[in-house]
Motif scaffolding. Sequence first.
Motif, PDB file in Angstrom:
ATOM      1  N   ASN A 152      -0.734   4.590  14.851  1.00  8.58           N
ATOM      2  CA  ASN A 152      -1.539   5.006  13.728  1.00  8.58           C
ATOM      3  C   ASN A 152      -2.629   3.994  13.383  1.00  8.58           C
ATOM      4  O   ASN A 152      -3.307   4.156  12.377  1.00  8.58           O
ATOM      5  N   LEU A 153      -2.806   2.981  14.193  1.00 10.91           N
ATOM      6  CA  LEU A 153      -3.719   1.905  13.861  1.00 10.91           C
ATOM      7  C   LEU A 153      -4.897   1.886  14.823  1.00 10.91           C
ATOM      8  O   LEU A 153      -4.819   2.419  15.933  1.00 10.91           O
ATOM      9  N   SER A 170      -6.409   1.399   9.481  1.00  4.77           N
ATOM     10  CA  SER A 170      -5.727   2.691   9.550  1.00  4.77           C
ATOM     11  C   SER A 170      -6.368   3.620   8.533  1.00  4.77           C
ATOM     12  O   SER A 170      -6.745   3.188   7.448  1.00  4.77           O
ATOM     13  N   GLN A 183       0.834  -1.196   0.000  1.00  6.87           N
ATOM     14  CA  GLN A 183       0.000   0.000   0.000  1.00  6.87           C
ATOM     15  C   GLN A 183       0.872   1.251   0.000  1.00  6.87           C
ATOM     16  O   GLN A 183       1.924   1.284   0.646  1.00  6.87           O
ATOM     17  N   ASP A 214       4.435   1.615   9.454  1.00  4.84           N
ATOM     18  CA  ASP A 214       3.402   0.597   9.662  1.00  4.84           C
ATOM     19  C   ASP A 214       3.731  -0.715   8.948  1.00  4.84           C
ATOM     20  O   ASP A 214       3.045  -1.720   9.149  1.00  4.84           O
ATOM     21  N   SER A 215       4.751  -0.690   8.123  1.00  2.92           N
ATOM     22  CA  SER A 215       5.149  -1.929   7.438  1.00  2.92           C
ATOM     23  C   SER A 215       5.520  -2.991   8.457  1.00  2.92           C
ATOM     24  O   SER A 215       6.146  -2.700   9.479  1.00  2.92           O
ATOM     25  N   LEU A 262      -6.137   1.282   5.413  1.00  2.00           N
ATOM     26  CA  LEU A 262      -5.820  -0.129   5.603  1.00  2.00           C
ATOM     27  C   LEU A 262      -6.978  -0.836   6.279  1.00  2.00           C
ATOM     28  O   LEU A 262      -7.621  -0.283   7.188  1.00  2.00           O
ATOM     29  N   LYS A 276      -4.690   6.422   7.453  1.00  2.00           N
ATOM     30  CA  LYS A 276      -3.583   6.862   6.598  1.00  2.00           C
ATOM     31  C   LYS A 276      -2.315   6.130   7.012  1.00  2.00           C
ATOM     32  O   LYS A 276      -1.753   6.399   8.070  1.00  2.00           O
ATOM     33  N   LEU A 277      -1.848   5.257   6.167  1.00  2.00           N
ATOM     34  CA  LEU A 277      -0.675   4.454   6.495  1.00  2.00           C
ATOM     35  C   LEU A 277       0.608   5.280   6.491  1.00  2.00           C
ATOM     36  O   LEU A 277       0.780   6.199   5.677  1.00  2.00           O
ATOM     37  N   VAL A 320       4.434  -0.832   3.176  1.00  2.00           N
ATOM     38  CA  VAL A 320       3.974   0.514   2.860  1.00  2.00           C
ATOM     39  C   VAL A 320       5.065   1.198   2.046  1.00  2.00           C
ATOM     40  O   VAL A 320       6.225   1.274   2.480  1.00  2.00           O
TER      41      VAL A 320
END
Lengths: 111, 109
Positions: free
Chosen positions: A63-64, A78, A13, A85-86, A19, A80-81, A110
Amino acid sequence: SQTIHQWPATLVQPVGSPLSLECTVEGTSNPNLYWYRQAAGRGLQLLFYSVGIGQISSEVPQNLSASRPQDRQFILSSKKLLLSDSGFYLCACTGTGYEQYFGPGTRLTVT
Amino acid sequence: AQRVTQPEKLLSVFKGAPVELKCNYSYSGSPELFWYVQYSRQRLQLLLRHISRESIKGFTADLNKGETSFHLKKPFAQEEDSAMYYCALLLTGGFKTIFGAGTRLFVKA
């Protein structure tokens, strides 16, 4: 015994995109559900857990977010990744002896 | 604070040699400890737990409260034992489990 399903298996992504990772459980009712992130050399980091529908506990500010719309469904989201976040995301549930049963995981990249 | 420490990231042994994967914990409550294993291309799965006091695939682990350790041992390693091993601590209440960073075991032929 419990079986955990996760999808997708892999996901690429772009930064800033939303997400949604889904987890479903078979073979049990009213399970405790968990989202972990697995990173090499750092073990499993607990992100969220849920003891019932609509009940979410967050372990790490980030962020999740997570939701549990049904008894055996757990979703990681999420809006906005970020690049950070990977990772490899694992869903799990607890057995009768509090042991953990894990799903196959989702590899998120990401870009 | 509760913590699980696995000091070795990688452990390499020859087939037939004894193997010991170290795990130390820090917890003020009554500890309940597990070992989980992840073989290549397989899910993370429970290997054994200390309260069951059983041997699984030749592996045993004894809880030593004095040394706050739960080391995993096998007298004769096999190539199929090559995997990632995680030590885990179940916190009182049963809702949360703390995992160590993991040890990758490589058994050489």
